[in-house]
Design a protein around this motif. Structure first.
Motif, PDB file in Angstrom:
ATOM      1  N   LYS A  14     113.150  -7.336-104.571  1.00  0.00           N
ATOM      2  CA  LYS A  14     112.417  -6.262-105.078  1.00  0.00           C
ATOM      3  C   LYS A  14     112.943  -5.235-104.164  1.00  0.00           C
ATOM      4  CE  LYS A  14     108.087  -8.501-106.452  1.00  0.00           C
ATOM      5  NZ  LYS A  14     106.622  -8.642-105.922  1.00  0.00           N
ATOM      6  N   GLN A  15     112.930  -3.976-104.681  1.00  0.00           N
ATOM      7  CA  GLN A  15     113.275  -2.671-103.897  1.00  0.00           C
ATOM      8  C   GLN A  15     112.639  -2.556-102.756  1.00  0.00           C
ATOM      9  OE1 GLN A  15     112.509   0.222-106.622  1.00  0.00           O
ATOM     10  NE2 GLN A  15     114.689   0.450-107.548  1.00  0.00           N
ATOM     11  N   THR A  16     111.371  -2.914-102.790  1.00  0.00           N
ATOM     12  CA  THR A  16     110.568  -2.581-101.299  1.00  0.00           C
ATOM     13  C   THR A  16     111.035  -3.637-100.318  1.00  0.00           C
ATOM     14  OG1 THR A  16     108.789  -4.160-102.439  1.00  0.00           O
ATOM     15  CG2 THR A  16     108.456  -1.644-102.501  1.00  0.00           C
ATOM     16  N   GLU A  17     111.472  -4.821-100.767  1.00  0.00           N
ATOM     17  CA  GLU A  17     112.019  -6.115 -99.906  1.00  0.00           C
ATOM     18  C   GLU A  17     113.126  -5.566 -99.275  1.00  0.00           C
ATOM     19  OE1 GLU A  17     110.569 -10.323-101.804  1.00  0.00           O
ATOM     20  OE2 GLU A  17     111.926  -9.016-102.984  1.00  0.00           O
ATOM     21  N   ILE A  18     114.069  -5.093-100.073  1.00  0.00           N
ATOM     22  CA  ILE A  18     115.433  -4.520 -99.561  1.00  0.00           C
ATOM     23  C   ILE A  18     115.211  -3.538 -98.647  1.00  0.00           C
ATOM     24  CG2 ILE A  18     117.575  -3.681 -99.884  1.00  0.00           C
ATOM     25  CD1 ILE A  18     117.610  -5.235-102.788  1.00  0.00           C
ATOM     26  N   ALA A  19     114.375  -2.402 -98.971  1.00  0.00           N
ATOM     27  CA  ALA A  19     114.282  -1.210 -98.032  1.00  0.00           C
ATOM     28  C   ALA A  19     113.765  -1.849 -96.618  1.00  0.00           C
ATOM     29  CB  ALA A  19     113.302  -0.363 -98.694  1.00  0.00           C
ATOM     30  N   LEU A  20     112.579  -2.757 -96.715  1.00  0.00           N
ATOM     31  CA  LEU A  20     112.153  -3.300 -95.617  1.00  0.00           C
ATOM     32  C   LEU A  20     113.215  -3.924 -94.417  1.00  0.00           C
ATOM     33  CD1 LEU A  20     109.599  -3.911 -93.871  1.00  0.00           C
ATOM     34  CD2 LEU A  20     109.227  -5.811 -95.085  1.00  0.00           C
ATOM     35  N   ARG A  21     113.946  -4.726 -95.095  1.00  0.00           N
ATOM     36  CA  ARG A  21     115.204  -5.355 -94.492  1.00  0.00           C
ATOM     37  C   ARG A  21     116.264  -4.348 -93.886  1.00  0.00           C
ATOM     38  NH1 ARG A  21     116.385 -10.819 -97.995  1.00  0.00           N
ATOM     39  NH2 ARG A  21     114.446 -11.438 -98.193  1.00  0.00           N
ATOM     40  N   VAL A  22     116.265  -3.425 -94.638  1.00  0.00           N
ATOM     41  CA  VAL A  22     117.442  -2.188 -94.137  1.00  0.00           C
ATOM     42  C   VAL A  22     116.705  -1.474 -93.283  1.00  0.00           C
ATOM     43  CG1 VAL A  22     118.858  -0.466 -95.136  1.00  0.00           C
ATOM     44  CG2 VAL A  22     118.884  -2.744 -96.220  1.00  0.00           C
ATOM     45  N   GLY A  23     115.494  -1.213 -93.368  1.00  0.00           N
ATOM     46  CA  GLY A  23     114.834  -0.079 -92.294  1.00  0.00           C
ATOM     47  C   GLY A  23     114.771   1.200 -92.725  1.00  0.00           C
ATOM     48  N   VAL A  24     114.602   1.244 -94.235  1.00  0.00           N
ATOM     49  CA  VAL A  24     114.232   2.494 -94.871  1.00  0.00           C
ATOM     50  C   VAL A  24     112.910   2.539 -95.774  1.00  0.00           C
ATOM     51  CG1 VAL A  24     116.830   3.244 -94.755  1.00  0.00           C
ATOM     52  CG2 VAL A  24     115.536   2.108 -96.792  1.00  0.00           C
ATOM     53  N   SER A  25     112.712   3.774 -96.151  1.00  0.00           N
ATOM     54  CA  SER A  25     111.372   3.852 -97.305  1.00  0.00           C
ATOM     55  C   SER A  25     111.845   3.263 -98.432  1.00  0.00           C
ATOM     56  CB  SER A  25     110.960   4.966 -97.321  1.00  0.00           C
ATOM     57  OG  SER A  25     111.868   6.074 -97.871  1.00  0.00           O
ATOM     58  N   ALA A  26     110.844   2.625 -99.241  1.00  0.00           N
ATOM     59  CA  ALA A  26     111.232   2.131-100.673  1.00  0.00           C
ATOM     60  C   ALA A  26     111.657   3.483-101.380  1.00  0.00           C
ATOM     61  CB  ALA A  26     109.942   1.741-101.335  1.00  0.00           C
ATOM     62  N   SER A  27     111.147   4.619-101.226  1.00  0.00           N
ATOM     63  CA  SER A  27     111.719   5.874-101.993  1.00  0.00           C
ATOM     64  C   SER A  27     113.172   6.234-101.680  1.00  0.00           C
ATOM     65  CB  SER A  27     110.638   7.145-101.551  1.00  0.00           C
ATOM     66  OG  SER A  27     110.755   7.376-100.446  1.00  0.00           O
ATOM     67  N   THR A  28     113.618   6.030-100.490  1.00  0.00           N
ATOM     68  CA  THR A  28     114.818   6.011-100.049  1.00  0.00           C
ATOM     69  C   THR A  28     115.837   5.126-100.659  1.00  0.00           C
ATOM     70  OG1 THR A  28     114.543   6.973 -98.141  1.00  0.00           O
ATOM     71  CG2 THR A  28     116.604   5.963 -98.148  1.00  0.00           C
TER      72      THR A  28
END
Length: 68
Positions: A14-28
């Motif tokens: 999910k977009q939120t999973e990747i965002a968390l792993r990369v250290g950015v917000s889901a909107s980014t």
């Protein structure tokens, strides 16, 4: 970065999973996928790790040449 979306779907993330792993917000992250922003080099390296790809293969894929 349509290719980024293809990788995400292929890896069942999910977009939120990747965002968390990369250290950015889901909107980014959503902006990256939508082509309304670009990750920094450091963030690109983290994305490659998330997808389990060598940096060179990841960058080649994003350029549209596919993964070999």
């Amino acid at each position: 970065m349509e290719n980024l979306k293809l990788l995400r779907i292929k890896h069942h993330l999910k977009q939120t999973e990747i965002a968390l792993r990369v250290g950015v917000s889901a909107s980014t992250y959503r902006r990256w996928e939508g082509g309304r922003g670009e990750p920094t080099f450091s963030q690109l390296r983290k994305l490659a790790q998330v997808f389990g790809l060598e940096h060179a293969k990841f960058f080649k894929f994003l350029e549209g040449n596919g993964i070999r």
